[in-house]
Each structure stands twice: as structure tokens, then as C-alpha cells.
Design a protein around this motif. Structure first.
Motif, PDB file in Angstrom:
ATOM      1  N   TRP A  79      94.545  77.222   2.853  1.00 48.93           N
ATOM      2  CA  TRP A  79      94.171  76.325   3.943  1.00 48.93           C
ATOM      3  C   TRP A  79      93.063  76.941   4.797  1.00 48.93           C
ATOM      4  O   TRP A  79      92.844  78.147   4.784  1.00 48.93           O
ATOM      5  CB  TRP A  79      95.378  76.000   4.825  1.00 48.93           C
ATOM      6  N   ASN A  80      92.355  76.080   5.507  1.00 48.61           N
ATOM      7  CA  ASN A  80      91.373  76.512   6.484  1.00 48.61           C
ATOM      8  C   ASN A  80      91.412  75.552   7.675  1.00 48.61           C
ATOM      9  O   ASN A  80      92.281  74.679   7.745  1.00 48.61           O
ATOM     10  CB  ASN A  80      89.970  76.602   5.870  1.00 48.61           C
ATOM     11  N   VAL A  81      90.480  75.718   8.593  1.00 54.45           N
ATOM     12  CA  VAL A  81      90.459  74.931   9.825  1.00 54.45           C
ATOM     13  C   VAL A  81      89.394  73.850   9.696  1.00 54.45           C
ATOM     14  O   VAL A  81      88.241  74.138   9.367  1.00 54.45           O
ATOM     15  CB  VAL A  81      90.166  75.828  11.043  1.00 54.45           C
ATOM     16  N   LYS A  82      89.796  72.593   9.952  1.00 54.57           N
ATOM     17  CA  LYS A  82      88.826  71.499   9.931  1.00 54.57           C
ATOM     18  C   LYS A  82      88.503  70.991  11.326  1.00 54.57           C
ATOM     19  O   LYS A  82      87.482  70.339  11.527  1.00 54.57           O
ATOM     20  CB  LYS A  82      89.343  70.348   9.058  1.00 54.57           C
ATOM     21  N   ASP A  83      89.374  71.232  12.308  1.00 60.64           N
ATOM     22  CA  ASP A  83      89.133  70.829  13.692  1.00 60.64           C
ATOM     23  C   ASP A  83      89.614  71.971  14.587  1.00 60.64           C
ATOM     24  O   ASP A  83      90.814  72.167  14.783  1.00 60.64           O
ATOM     25  CB  ASP A  83      89.873  69.529  14.024  1.00 60.64           C
ATOM     26  N   ALA A  84      88.652  72.738  15.142  1.00 60.03           N
ATOM     27  CA  ALA A  84      89.013  73.938  15.891  1.00 60.03           C
ATOM     28  C   ALA A  84      89.793  73.607  17.152  1.00 60.03           C
ATOM     29  O   ALA A  84      90.720  74.334  17.527  1.00 60.03           O
ATOM     30  CB  ALA A  84      87.751  74.722  16.234  1.00 60.03           C
ATOM     31  N   ALA A  85      89.457  72.520  17.839  1.00 62.76           N
ATOM     32  CA  ALA A  85      90.153  72.181  19.083  1.00 62.76           C
ATOM     33  C   ALA A  85      91.621  71.873  18.822  1.00 62.76           C
ATOM     34  O   ALA A  85      92.515  72.385  19.507  1.00 62.76           O
ATOM     35  CB  ALA A  85      89.461  70.993  19.750  1.00 62.76           C
ATOM     36  N   SER A  86      91.890  71.040  17.826  1.00 59.34           N
ATOM     37  CA  SER A  86      93.287  70.734  17.495  1.00 59.34           C
ATOM     38  C   SER A  86      94.012  71.974  17.005  1.00 59.34           C
ATOM     39  O   SER A  86      95.193  72.180  17.308  1.00 59.34           O
ATOM     40  CB  SER A  86      93.335  69.640  16.428  1.00 59.34           C
ATOM     41  N   PHE A  87      93.316  72.798  16.256  1.00 61.72           N
ATOM     42  CA  PHE A  87      93.932  74.019  15.737  1.00 61.72           C
ATOM     43  C   PHE A  87      94.334  74.972  16.867  1.00 61.72           C
ATOM     44  O   PHE A  87      95.371  75.625  16.799  1.00 61.72           O
ATOM     45  CB  PHE A  87      92.949  74.695  14.784  1.00 61.72           C
ATOM     46  N   LEU A  88      93.522  75.039  17.936  1.00 68.69           N
ATOM     47  CA  LEU A  88      93.784  75.985  19.018  1.00 68.69           C
ATOM     48  C   LEU A  88      94.813  75.478  20.020  1.00 68.69           C
ATOM     49  O   LEU A  88      95.581  76.267  20.577  1.00 68.69           O
ATOM     50  CB  LEU A  88      92.479  76.304  19.753  1.00 68.69           C
ATOM     51  N   PHE A  89      94.872  74.161  20.248  1.00 72.40           N
ATOM     52  CA  PHE A  89      95.657  73.647  21.366  1.00 72.40           C
ATOM     53  C   PHE A  89      96.870  72.815  20.957  1.00 72.40           C
ATOM     54  O   PHE A  89      97.755  72.603  21.787  1.00 72.40           O
ATOM     55  CB  PHE A  89      94.764  72.809  22.281  1.00 72.40           C
ATOM     56  N   ASN A  90      96.934  72.322  19.707  1.00 72.79           N
ATOM     57  CA  ASN A  90      98.052  71.442  19.337  1.00 72.79           C
ATOM     58  C   ASN A  90      99.211  72.178  18.691  1.00 72.79           C
ATOM     59  O   ASN A  90     100.318  71.654  18.647  1.00 72.79           O
ATOM     60  CB  ASN A  90      97.568  70.331  18.406  1.00 72.79           C
ATOM     61  N   ILE A  91      98.972  73.342  18.143  1.00 70.15           N
ATOM     62  CA  ILE A  91     100.049  74.118  17.517  1.00 70.15           C
ATOM     63  C   ILE A  91     100.014  75.536  18.065  1.00 70.15           C
ATOM     64  O   ILE A  91      98.941  76.076  18.349  1.00 70.15           O
ATOM     65  CB  ILE A  91      99.929  74.124  15.977  1.00 70.15           C
ATOM     66  N   ARG A  92     101.202  76.128  18.202  1.00 66.60           N
ATOM     67  CA  ARG A  92     101.295  77.468  18.795  1.00 66.60           C
ATOM     68  C   ARG A  92     101.115  78.547  17.740  1.00 66.60           C
ATOM     69  O   ARG A  92     100.389  79.515  17.956  1.00 66.60           O
ATOM     70  CB  ARG A  92     102.648  77.622  19.477  1.00 66.60           C
ATOM     71  N   ASP A  93     101.795  78.412  16.603  1.00 67.90           N
ATOM     72  CA  ASP A  93     101.744  79.424  15.542  1.00 67.90           C
ATOM     73  C   ASP A  93     101.323  78.729  14.250  1.00 67.90           C
ATOM     74  O   ASP A  93     102.145  78.139  13.557  1.00 67.90           O
ATOM     75  CB  ASP A  93     103.111  80.085  15.371  1.00 67.90           C
ATOM     76  N   PRO A  94     100.029  78.741  13.902  1.00 66.31           N
ATOM     77  CA  PRO A  94      99.560  78.002  12.721  1.00 66.31           C
ATOM     78  C   PRO A  94     100.217  78.438  11.428  1.00 66.31           C
ATOM     79  O   PRO A  94     100.590  77.608  10.599  1.00 66.31           O
ATOM     80  CB  PRO A  94      98.047  78.269  12.705  1.00 66.31           C
ATOM     81  N   GLU A  95     100.367  79.736  11.220  1.00 68.95           N
ATOM     82  CA  GLU A  95     100.936  80.216   9.953  1.00 68.95           C
ATOM     83  C   GLU A  95     102.384  79.766   9.788  1.00 68.95           C
ATOM     84  O   GLU A  95     102.789  79.318   8.715  1.00 68.95           O
ATOM     85  CB  GLU A  95     100.850  81.739   9.889  1.00 68.95           C
ATOM     86  N   THR A  96     103.167  79.846  10.866  1.00 71.18           N
ATOM     87  CA  THR A  96     104.549  79.390  10.801  1.00 71.18           C
ATOM     88  C   THR A  96     104.618  77.893  10.558  1.00 71.18           C
ATOM     89  O   THR A  96     105.469  77.403   9.798  1.00 71.18           O
ATOM     90  CB  THR A  96     105.287  79.749  12.095  1.00 71.18           C
ATOM     91  N   THR A  97     103.708  77.147  11.188  1.00 74.83           N
ATOM     92  CA  THR A  97     103.693  75.692  10.997  1.00 74.83           C
ATOM     93  C   THR A  97     103.365  75.337   9.558  1.00 74.83           C
ATOM     94  O   THR A  97     104.014  74.475   8.953  1.00 74.83           O
ATOM     95  CB  THR A  97     102.669  75.059  11.946  1.00 74.83           C
ATOM     96  N   VAL A  98     102.352  75.986   8.993  1.00 73.06           N
ATOM     97  CA  VAL A  98     101.985  75.698   7.603  1.00 73.06           C
ATOM     98  C   VAL A  98     103.115  76.094   6.658  1.00 73.06           C
ATOM     99  O   VAL A  98     103.425  75.386   5.694  1.00 73.06           O
ATOM    100  CB  VAL A  98     100.680  76.446   7.246  1.00 73.06           C
ATOM    101  N   ARG A  99     103.747  77.209   6.911  1.00 74.33           N
ATOM    102  CA  ARG A  99     104.852  77.668   6.054  1.00 74.33           C
ATOM    103  C   ARG A  99     106.009  76.671   6.084  1.00 74.33           C
ATOM    104  O   ARG A  99     106.562  76.303   5.047  1.00 74.33           O
ATOM    105  CB  ARG A  99     105.319  79.043   6.487  1.00 74.33           C
TER     106      ARG A  99
END
Length: 371
Positions: A168-188
Motif C-alpha cells: 500500500w501507499n498514500v493517495k491522499d496525504a490529508a486523509s492519511f494524516l488526520f482521519n486515522i491514528r495508526d495507519p499500519e494497524t488499520t491496514v492490518r
């Protein structure tokens, strides 16, 4: 630059008979204070002389307030200039105003309100990240926990040991930074949920054979759907299914079952081949018998039709001339009856009385002995 202090130092002191700070006459042994050491600098005199030197760089007519304003303008210019920032090609800029998201910027040079009013974040968005799930030892958890997350229930009530990786990678930096707290845990978490749903709809045999590509594709689509519902700003670039096997505790029994299924398939294939060979032959024989029966039927029908036509023809001839027909039939019948007998018939009406009767006994005996 001339300091205009008659050969003094940078602060106006340090003449021929003075120290570097404008104190009393220099002494060879440093005695300017009753022989007890160097005289301390006069701070007020230093500030006064510094202001006089600073005025040389300021246009005439500017007082103390103007000097402060000029300094503020310089500070303001430096503060505004600090708002310029650059975004690399592998990054995406996120502009903040008082901590609130304002807009996103692409690669290049941009400007935003400097701190403390504004701020800029530039996370890397093109770098592909990888999360391995079900592989022991890939996270800080224990190996038993990693093995436990790989066990999934299939659609035919079996257990499969699944190891896969999510790219995976980031397609929207704003949503990536502010909508989820822990990206890796969310993706897992999203990947585990999606994979268990996909595995739960397939049987174990398909998972271990031709269903691997279908599993990866369906899992990728489902993970992306979950992350889009979270508005995470994450894009799933691929799902790699590394291993899909039965658990180690039952692997031998599963291999026996697979061997039995292969034997079953082999027997079925042999039976199919035998059927494909026998059925066409039997169908050919059946068609041959049917054609022979059809030919026999046609022949019998034709013979019967010919006999009927011949009988009708004879009857018509007999009806037209009964005497001739009767005599012809009598002669044909007598011919068929007497053609195999050895007899001589003498018609008495045609002068047969003068014929001497002769009985060829020797010849008859020879014929009788020959038989």
C-alpha cells in the motif's frame, strides 16, 4: 569601513594609550586599576556608541521609533520568507492554518503562513509499504500470535493456514494524516477482516489449487473498500498470497486425502476415456444395424410389391384369355414337376401305337447302382 574613532577599536576605544574597551591607559603588566587587573567595560558607553554606529546605516531623519519600525519590517520580511517550502516528487504537501487543514499541494515550490500561524507537512506518498500477515516473527507480537492470525475457517468447515502480504501507499496525504491514528494497524485489521471473509466463502481444495489468484484479487478489492469507508487516504497496490496450506497438525492427513482425491480423479479420467471409446463404437454398431434393417425393410417391400405386380399381371393375362393362360400354367407346372424324372411319354394320338415298347433295364440298374 571607517569607524572614525582615531585609530580606536570597533567600539571606539583601544587608542594608543587605552585598552580595547576604552578604559584607562594600557599598562605593560595589565595594571589599569591600581595594578589589580583590567578595568571592567562600561556597558552604558558601549550601548551608546553601538547606537551611534547603527545610525550610520539608517537614512537621515529616522528617530528611535523609526528605527524600531525598520527592525520590525526586517523581521516581518524574514518571517514571511520563511513561509516558502518545497515539495519533492515523492511527497505531497499539506498546508495547515492554526492547526486546521487548508489544502494539499503537489511537487514544487509553494508558500504558506509560517509558524506559529501556519504549518506544512510533507509525507512521502509514492513509497510502497508492505505489511506481512500470518508470518511469525514479522511484528513485535509473539510467534504464537503471528501463527494464530494465519488460521482461517474455510467455506467447507476446514482450517487453512494463510500467509499473505499487503502492499500500500498514500493517495491522499490529508486523509492519511488526520482521519486515522495508526495507519499500519488499520491496514492490518482491514486486511485480516477482508481475507477471512474471502476465505470463508471458498472450500479448502480450491484455495490450495486454482483459487489463489481469485483470493488475492477479491481480498484487494475488499480491503480497498474498507479503507475507503474509513476515508483513510490509503491505496492498496496489491495482495501477495504467500502460503495457503492446512495447519501443520493435520498436514499428513490432508496429504492422504489429497492423494485419494487424485486417485479418484485418475480413475474418473480413465473411465471417461473408456466411455469415450466404447460409446461411439456402440453408437456406430447401432447405426449399422438400423441401416441394415432399413435396407432389409426396403428390399422386402420392393419384393412384395414386385410379386403383387406380377400376380396382377398374370391375373390380367388370364382374364384376357383364360384357355391360353390355363394351358401355359399347366405346362409350366408340369415342367417344374417332371423336369427331374427319367420318363418318355408317347402320345397315342400321334401314331404312338407302332412304337415297340422298350424297357432299358440295364441302364436303369446302372443308374440305380450309381446312386
Amino acid at each position: 569601513m571607517s569607524w572614525n574613532n582615531q585609530g580606536g577599536g570597533p567600539w571606539g576605544g583601544g587608542g594608543k594609550n587605552q585598552g580595547p574597551w576604552g578604559q584607562g591607559p594600557k599598562r605593560p603588566n595589565g595594571g589599569g586599576n591600581g595594578g589589580g587587573g583590567p578595568t571592567p567595560p562600561d556597558l552604558e558607553e558601549m550601548l551608546r556608541k553601538s547606537q551611534e554606529n547603527m545610525k550610520r546605516f539608517i537614512p537621515n531623519g529616522m528617530g528611535g521609533g523609526s528605527l524600531v519600525a525598520f527592525g520590525l519590517v526586517i523581521v516581518l520580511g524574514l518571517w514571511i520568507a520563511s513561509g516558502f517550502y518545497r515539495v519533492d516528487t515523492n511527497e505531497q504537501g499539506v498546508q495547515l492554518l492554526f492547526g486546521k487543514f487548508v489544502s494539499s499541494t503537489g511537487p514544487g515550490l509553494h508558500w504558506n503562513y509560517p509558524s506559529p500561524i501556519g504549518d506544512v507537512l510533507t509525507p512521502k506518498v509514492t513509497r510502497v509499504r508492505k505489511i506481512e500477515i500470518g508470518v511469525p516473527g514479522t511484528t513485535t507480537r509473539s510467534r504464537s500470535a503471528g501463527a494464530g492470525e494465519s488460521l482461517m475457517l474455510t467455506g467447507d468447515q476446514n482450517i487453512a493456514d494463510i500467509e499473505f502480504a499487503v502492499l500500500w501507499n498514500v493517495k491522499d496525504a490529508a486523509s492519511f494524516l488526520f482521519n486515522i491514528r495508526d495507519p499500519e494497524t488499520t491496514v492490518r485489521a482491514a486486511a485480516q477482516s477482508a481475507m477471512r471473509e474471502v476465505i470463508g466463502q471458498m472450500n479448502l481444495e480450491k484455495i490450495n489449487t486454482e483459487g489463489r489468484g481469485q483470493i488475492a484479487q477479491e481480498a484487494e478489492e475488499l480491503i480497498q473498500q474498507i479503507l475507503d469507508d474509513y476515508k483513510s487516504g490509503i491505496k492498496i497496490t496489491g495482495v501477495e498470497l504467500d502460503r495457503a496450506d492446512p495447519p501443520q497438525a493435520v498436514i499428513e492427513a490432508f496429504n492422504d486425502v489429497q492423494s485419494a482425491r487424485q486417485d479418484k480423479e485418475r480413475k474418473q479420467n480413465e473411465a471417461e476415456a473408456y466411455r469415450n471409446k466404447i460409446v461411439p463404437t456402440a453408437r456406430g454398431e447401432a447405426q449399422k444395424l438400423i441401416q441394415e434393417a432399413e435396407a432389409y425393410k426396403e428390399r422386402v417391400i420392393k419384393d412384395a410389391d414386385g410379386e403383387a405386380k406380377r400376380f396382377i399381371s398374370v391375373y390380367n393375362s388370364y382374364a384376357a384369355n383364360k384357355d391360353v393362360t390355363r394351358e401355359r400354367l399347366y405346362l409350366e407346372t408340369m415342367q417344374n414337376v417332371l423336369k427331374g424324372s427319367n420318363k418318355v411319354i408317347v402320345d397315342s394320338e400321334k401314331g404312338g401305337n407302332g412304337v415297340v415298347p422298350y424297357l432299358p433295364l440295364p441302364e436303369l440298374q446302372n443308374r440305380k447302382g450309381g446312386k
